[in-house]
Design a protein around this motif. Structure first.
Motif, PDB file in Angstrom:
ATOM      1  N   GLU A  30      -0.448   7.285   8.729  1.00  0.00           N
ATOM      2  CA  GLU A  30      -0.846   7.742   7.397  1.00  0.00           C
ATOM      3  C   GLU A  30      -0.388   9.179   7.153  1.00  0.00           C
ATOM      4  OE1 GLU A  30      -2.885   6.097   9.448  1.00  0.00           O
ATOM      5  OE2 GLU A  30      -3.435   4.289   8.337  1.00  0.00           O
ATOM      6  N   HIS A  31      -0.536  10.023   8.157  1.00  0.00           N
ATOM      7  CA  HIS A  31      -0.075  11.410   8.011  1.00  0.00           C
ATOM      8  C   HIS A  31       1.437  11.464   7.800  1.00  0.00           C
ATOM      9  CE1 HIS A  31      -3.678  13.813   8.548  1.00  0.00           C
ATOM     10  NE2 HIS A  31      -4.068  12.960   9.480  1.00  0.00           N
TER      11      HIS A  31
ATOM     12  N   TYR B  22      -3.312   9.676  -3.994  1.00  0.00           N
ATOM     13  CA  TYR B  22      -4.111   9.616  -2.769  1.00  0.00           C
ATOM     14  C   TYR B  22      -3.377  10.276  -1.599  1.00  0.00           C
ATOM     15  CZ  TYR B  22      -6.187   7.433   1.387  1.00  0.00           C
ATOM     16  OH  TYR B  22      -6.758   7.210   2.616  1.00  0.00           O
ATOM     17  N   TRP B  23      -2.043  10.184  -1.580  1.00  0.00           N
ATOM     18  CA  TRP B  23      -1.243  10.678  -0.464  1.00  0.00           C
ATOM     19  C   TRP B  23      -0.958  12.174  -0.543  1.00  0.00           C
ATOM     20  CZ3 TRP B  23      -1.415   7.628   3.423  1.00  0.00           C
ATOM     21  CH2 TRP B  23      -1.584   6.259   3.204  1.00  0.00           C
TER      22      TRP B  23
ATOM     23  N   SER C 213     -10.054  10.214   8.544  1.00  0.00           N
ATOM     24  CA  SER C 213      -9.827   8.786   8.758  1.00  0.00           C
ATOM     25  C   SER C 213      -8.358   8.384   8.884  1.00  0.00           C
ATOM     26  CB  SER C 213     -10.489   7.978   7.640  1.00  0.00           C
ATOM     27  OG  SER C 213      -9.949   8.342   6.384  1.00  0.00           O
ATOM     28  N   TRP C 214      -7.446   9.284   8.548  1.00  0.00           N
ATOM     29  CA  TRP C 214      -6.026   8.948   8.679  1.00  0.00           C
ATOM     30  C   TRP C 214      -5.588   9.028  10.127  1.00  0.00           C
ATOM     31  CZ3 TRP C 214      -2.863  11.973   4.452  1.00  0.00           C
ATOM     32  CH2 TRP C 214      -3.080  11.375   3.204  1.00  0.00           C
ATOM     33  N   GLY C 215      -4.701   8.088  10.483  1.00  0.00           N
ATOM     34  CA  GLY C 215      -4.050   8.135  11.778  1.00  0.00           C
ATOM     35  C   GLY C 215      -2.669   8.752  11.627  1.00  0.00           C
TER      36      GLY C 215
ATOM     37  N   ALA D 288       2.299  10.233   4.265  1.00  0.00           N
ATOM     38  CA  ALA D 288       1.956  11.289   3.298  1.00  0.00           C
ATOM     39  C   ALA D 288       2.983  12.418   3.338  1.00  0.00           C
ATOM     40  CB  ALA D 288       0.557  11.825   3.576  1.00  0.00           C
TER      41      ALA D 288
ATOM     42  N   ALA E  66      -4.850  14.747   2.918  1.00  0.00           N
ATOM     43  CA  ALA E  66      -5.617  13.890   3.828  1.00  0.00           C
ATOM     44  C   ALA E  66      -7.098  13.928   3.478  1.00  0.00           C
ATOM     45  CB  ALA E  66      -5.409  14.356   5.263  1.00  0.00           C
TER      46      ALA E  66
END
Length: 187
Positions: A72-73, A58-59, A67-69, A76, A62
């Motif tokens: 999350e970025h 998943y990582w 939806s990633w903040g 990843a 994006a």
């Protein structure tokens, strides 16, 4: 030479997933997630089993919905910057997401010791099934548990049932949502 660590998010009764395999109830708050982002800065290598590897793909990119903040970025980015060793006899090289990912069909303790010896930093073994032999053999030097204040009543245990270890508390923290972070080292 690296050090072998095992990190698990688990319920108060010691399970990483309930009897149905669900782990969503154990998901991190924003504050707990940020601690995972920070922790990834120490990790140079992840050793994962097939299921965990497929979940963590998943990582690799994006989501298109934006939806990633920022956290999350950053997670990843750090995730994509480390080596992934996938312990699986059913996956093939074509199933891997990146050239930096390495497939090991049979992860025995000798191979795991070689991986740790060759690592530039911390080697994290991710997933209780993949980690069980190393935990039983006493190879894991650091245990990092995120204990969520929920009881699930059964499922996949974070630590193998027949394990006996003598650990020393090295660090702890309580998050605003009641999750306890406990870092233990092997005596």
């Amino acid at each position: 030479m690296g050090a072998l660590s095992y990190t698990a998010t688990m319920s108060l009764d010691g399970y990483v997933a309930d009897a149905n395999g669900d782990f969503d109830r154990l998901g991190p708050s924003a504050e707990v997630f940020q601690s995972h982002v920070d922790r990834m800065g120490m990790v140079s290598t992840e050793v994962l089993g097939r299921n965990t590897y497929l979940l963590m793909r998943y990582w690799e990119s994006a989501p298109a919905d934006g939806s990633w903040g920022a956290a999350e970025h950053e997670f990843a980015r750090r995730w994509r910057g480390i080596e992934h060793i996938v312990a699986s006899s059913t996956l093939t090289r074509d199933d891997l997401a990146s050239e930096r990912d390495r497939l090991v069909p049979d992860l025995d303790l000798g191979e795991l010791e070689r991986i740790v010896a060759q690592a530039a930093g911390e080697v994290e073994i991710f997933g209780p099934t993949t980690a069980s032999a190393a935990i039983r053999a006493g190879l894991v030097q650091n245990f990092r548990f995120f204990v969520v204040p929920k009881v699930v009543g059964g499922g996949l245990r974070a630590v193998p049932e027949d394990t006996q270890l003598d650990l020393r508390l090295a660090e702890h923290r309580i998050f605003d949502n009641g999750t306890a972070y406990l870092h233990y080292t092997q005596h």
